[in-house]
Design a protein around this motif. Structure first.
Motif, mmCIF file in Angstrom:
data_model
loop_
_atom_site.group_PDB
_atom_site.id
_atom_site.type_symbol
_atom_site.label_atom_id
_atom_site.label_comp_id
_atom_site.label_asym_id
_atom_site.label_seq_id
_atom_site.Cartn_x
_atom_site.Cartn_y
_atom_site.Cartn_z
ATOM 1 N N THR A 261 5.197 21.321 19.457
ATOM 2 C CA THR A 261 4.160 20.645 20.230
ATOM 3 C C THR A 261 2.752 21.178 19.953
ATOM 4 O OG1 THR A 261 4.629 22.146 22.076
ATOM 5 C CG2 THR A 261 5.739 20.004 22.084
ATOM 6 N N ASP A 262 2.654 22.339 19.319
ATOM 7 C CA ASP A 262 1.339 22.868 18.962
ATOM 8 C C ASP A 262 0.755 22.169 17.736
ATOM 9 O OD1 ASP A 262 1.456 24.626 21.041
ATOM 10 O OD2 ASP A 262 2.174 26.319 19.838
ATOM 11 N N TRP A 263 1.592 21.377 17.060
ATOM 12 C CA TRP A 263 1.176 20.708 15.829
ATOM 13 C C TRP A 263 0.989 19.216 16.088
ATOM 14 C CZ3 TRP A 263 0.292 23.214 11.167
ATOM 15 C CH2 TRP A 263 0.591 24.578 11.159
ATOM 16 N N HIS A 264 0.096 18.619 15.322
ATOM 17 C CA HIS A 264 -0.250 17.211 15.488
ATOM 18 C C HIS A 264 0.281 16.400 14.298
ATOM 19 C CE1 HIS A 264 -2.542 13.567 16.194
ATOM 20 N NE2 HIS A 264 -3.145 13.700 15.022
ATOM 21 N N VAL A 265 0.830 15.226 14.593
ATOM 22 C CA VAL A 265 1.235 14.279 13.554
ATOM 23 C C VAL A 265 0.259 13.108 13.596
ATOM 24 C CG1 VAL A 265 3.040 12.747 12.727
ATOM 25 C CG2 VAL A 265 3.652 14.943 13.765
ATOM 26 N N GLU A 266 -0.355 12.805 12.481
ATOM 27 C CA GLU A 266 -1.376 11.764 12.456
ATOM 28 C C GLU A 266 -0.787 10.387 12.766
ATOM 29 O OE1 GLU A 266 -3.349 12.135 8.704
ATOM 30 O OE2 GLU A 266 -4.727 13.669 9.462
ATOM 31 N N ASN A 267 -1.596 9.547 13.399
ATOM 32 C CA ASN A 267 -1.165 8.201 13.753
ATOM 33 C C ASN A 267 -0.968 7.337 12.501
ATOM 34 O OD1 ASN A 267 -1.408 8.900 16.458
ATOM 35 N ND2 ASN A 267 -3.494 8.114 16.622
ATOM 36 N N LEU A 268 -0.137 6.321 12.649
ATOM 37 C CA LEU A 268 0.147 5.399 11.555
ATOM 38 C C LEU A 268 -0.560 4.077 11.829
ATOM 39 C CD1 LEU A 268 1.959 4.964 8.954
ATOM 40 C CD2 LEU A 268 3.559 3.801 10.496
ATOM 41 N N PRO A 269 -1.474 3.653 10.954
ATOM 42 C CA PRO A 269 -2.176 2.383 11.186
ATOM 43 C C PRO A 269 -1.218 1.197 11.052
ATOM 44 C CG PRO A 269 -2.722 3.251 9.011
ATOM 45 C CD PRO A 269 -1.931 4.316 9.710
ATOM 46 N N MET A 270 -1.380 0.214 11.934
ATOM 47 C CA MET A 270 -0.561 -0.997 11.917
ATOM 48 C C MET A 270 -1.438 -2.200 11.580
ATOM 49 S SD MET A 270 2.507 -0.022 12.582
ATOM 50 C CE MET A 270 3.214 -1.658 12.793
ATOM 51 N N HIS A 271 -0.892 -3.088 10.745
ATOM 52 C CA HIS A 271 -1.640 -4.274 10.324
ATOM 53 C C HIS A 271 -0.786 -5.530 10.430
ATOM 54 C CE1 HIS A 271 -3.489 -0.917 8.006
ATOM 55 N NE2 HIS A 271 -4.612 -1.574 8.205
ATOM 56 N N ILE A 272 -1.463 -6.645 10.655
ATOM 57 C CA ILE A 272 -0.869 -7.960 10.393
ATOM 58 C C ILE A 272 -1.457 -8.413 9.072
ATOM 59 C CG2 ILE A 272 -0.872 -10.377 11.031
ATOM 60 C CD1 ILE A 272 -0.416 -9.756 13.800
ATOM 61 N N VAL A 273 -0.583 -8.811 8.152
ATOM 62 C CA VAL A 273 -0.997 -9.124 6.784
ATOM 63 C C VAL A 273 -0.601 -10.557 6.448
ATOM 64 C CG1 VAL A 273 -0.853 -8.386 4.374
ATOM 65 C CG2 VAL A 273 -0.574 -6.699 6.204
ATOM 66 N N TYR A 274 -1.495 -11.274 5.758
ATOM 67 C CA TYR A 274 -1.178 -12.626 5.311
ATOM 68 C C TYR A 274 -1.862 -12.885 3.962
ATOM 69 C CZ TYR A 274 -5.644 -13.476 7.751
ATOM 70 O OH TYR A 274 -6.925 -13.406 8.191
ATOM 71 N N PRO A 275 -1.394 -13.886 3.209
ATOM 72 C CA PRO A 275 -1.930 -14.121 1.860
ATOM 73 C C PRO A 275 -3.384 -14.573 1.902
ATOM 74 C CG PRO A 275 0.163 -15.269 2.170
ATOM 75 C CD PRO A 275 -0.285 -14.798 3.518
ATOM 76 N N PRO A 276 -4.157 -14.221 0.880
ATOM 77 C CA PRO A 276 -5.577 -14.585 0.870
ATOM 78 C C PRO A 276 -5.818 -16.070 0.680
ATOM 79 C CG PRO A 276 -4.953 -13.569 -1.211
ATOM 80 C CD PRO A 276 -3.773 -13.417 -0.296
#
Length: 305
Positions: A261-276
Motif C-alpha cells: 500500500t505504500d506503492w502507487h500503481v499508475e492509472n490506465l487511460p480508457m478510450h472509446i475508439v472508432y474508425p476515422p
C-alpha cells in the motif's frame, strides 16, 4: 445506376477486402453488390479493383477514387445527420466491443438507463480482449484501456481506471506480506495475466516518490481472462494487480486484502475508439456521451482530464 449506393459498395469492398464481407456488412445480396461495383467501374471508365480467386485488391485508379469517395460520403452523411439529429430521436443498431470486466461491472448493470433514454437504439455488444478490425468486422466502436497503438483511429478519452494490488488472507498466512515490489520476483508469487496481443505476462510497474520499479512477477499460474484472474487470487494462488472496481467487494468482505500500500500503481487511460472514415452518427454520439457520463459517476474510475 444508384451512384451513391455503388460508391458505398465499392468503399466497403476496399475496407473489408472481400465482396462477401462487404455484402454482409451492408446487408445486401452479394450479386447485387457485385453488380453495383461493376456499374461504377463502367460509369467512371476505369478498373477500380483487382480481383483474383483468393483476394480483392484496389487498383491505382481505385485508390485515388476511394480516397475522394470516402470524403464525399462522409460529407453527405454529416449533412444528413445535421439536418435530422435535432428533429428525430437517435435510432438504429450499434455494434460495440469491450472487455469482460467493463461489460460485467460497469456498463451492463446500468444499461437500462441507456435504453430508457434512447429506446430506439439497439446495442449489439461483443466481449473480447483481442485487437478488433473495426472496419473489417463492421464494429462501430470499441472500449479499450491503455495508450493507443493505432494513431489512424479516432479516440475519446472517457476516464482512467484505478488499480489495487491485493491477495487472499490464505496467501498472506502462507507466504507473509511482501514489503517491496522486488519481493514479487523473489520470495512471493503473482498470478500472471497474459496479454492478448503478445501472449506474454503483463509487467507490473510501481511508483513511490521518485522511485519506479518494474517487476515481472514469479508465478505458477498464468491466465488470459480477468474473471479467472481474480478467482485465482481468491483461492490463494498469488498476488494480483486488478482494476479497483473488480475487487472492491472482495476487499470489503475480507476475501482479499491490499498489499504494498505504500506503492502507487499508475492509472490506465480508457478510450472509446472508432474508425476515422466512419461518420459519427447521432446514435454513436449519444452512446459515447453516455459511456463517458457513466464512467464519471463510478468512484473507481477517475474523470478523463
Amino acid at each position: 445506376m444508384d451512384q451513391l449506393s455503388a460508391m458505398r459498395a465499392f468503399v466497403r469492398v476496399v475496407e473489408t477486402g472481400s465482396f462477401t464481407k462487404a455484402a454482409e456488412s451492408l446487408r445486401v445480396p452479394k450479386p447485387s453488390l457485385t453488380k453495383l461495383v461493376q456499374q461504377l467501374e463502367g460509369h467512371v471508365g476505369a478498373k477500380l479493383l483487382n480481383r483474383t480467386t483468393r483476394r480483392v485488391g484496389v487498383s491505382t485508379d481505385g485508390a485515388i477514387y476511394y480516397e475522394r469517395a470516402t470524403r464525399l460520403l462522409g460529407d453527405i452523411d454529416e449533412l444528413d445527420g445535421s439536418m435530422t439529429s435535432s428533429q428525430t430521436a437517435p435510432k438504429g443498431r450499434l455494434r460495440v466491443d469491450m472487455s469482460t470486466p467493463i461489460a460485467t461491472h460497469l456498463l451492463i448493470p446500468v444499461l437500462c438507463d441507456f435504453h430508457k433514454r434512447y429506446p430506439d437504439i439497439q446495442l449489439e455488444i461483443t466481449v473480447t480482449d483481442r485487437a478488433i478490425d473495426l472496419i473489417g468486422e463492421n464494429v462501430d466502436c470499441v472500449i479499450r484501456g491503455g495508450e493507443l497503438s493505432d494513431q489512424s483511429l479516432i479516440a475519446r478519452r472517457i476516464g482512467d481506471l484505478q488499480f489495487t494490488v491485493c491477495a487472499a488472507p490464505s496467501y498472506i498466512e502462507k507466504h507473509g506480506m511482501p514489503t517491496h515490489p522486488s519481493d514479487l520476483d523473489k520470495d512471493h508469487y503473482t498470478v500472471a495475466y497474459l496479454l492478448a496481443r503478445t501472449g506474454r505476462p503483463y509487467p507490473w510497474e510501481f511508483v513511490k516518490g521518485d522511485e519506479r520499479v518494474e517487476v515481472q512477477g514469479r508465478y505458477f499460474v498464468a491466465v488470459n481472462d480477468s474473471q479467472v484472474y481474480v478467482t485465482a487470487a481468491l483461492h490463494g494462488q498469488g498476488v494480483i494487480q486488478a482494476a479497483s472496481f473488480m475487487v472492491q467487494e472482495h476487499l470489503k468482505s475480507g476475501a482479499l486484502v491490499p498489499v504494498l500500500t505504500d506503492w502507487h500503481v499508475e492509472n490506465l487511460p480508457m478510450h472509446i475508439v472508432y474508425p476515422p472514415n466512419r461518420y459519427l452518427s447521432n446514435r454513436l454520439r449519444v452512446f459515447v456521451d453516455w459511456v463517458a457520463e457513466t464512467f464519471s459517476k463510478n468512484e473507481w474510475v477517475r474523470r478523463a482530464s
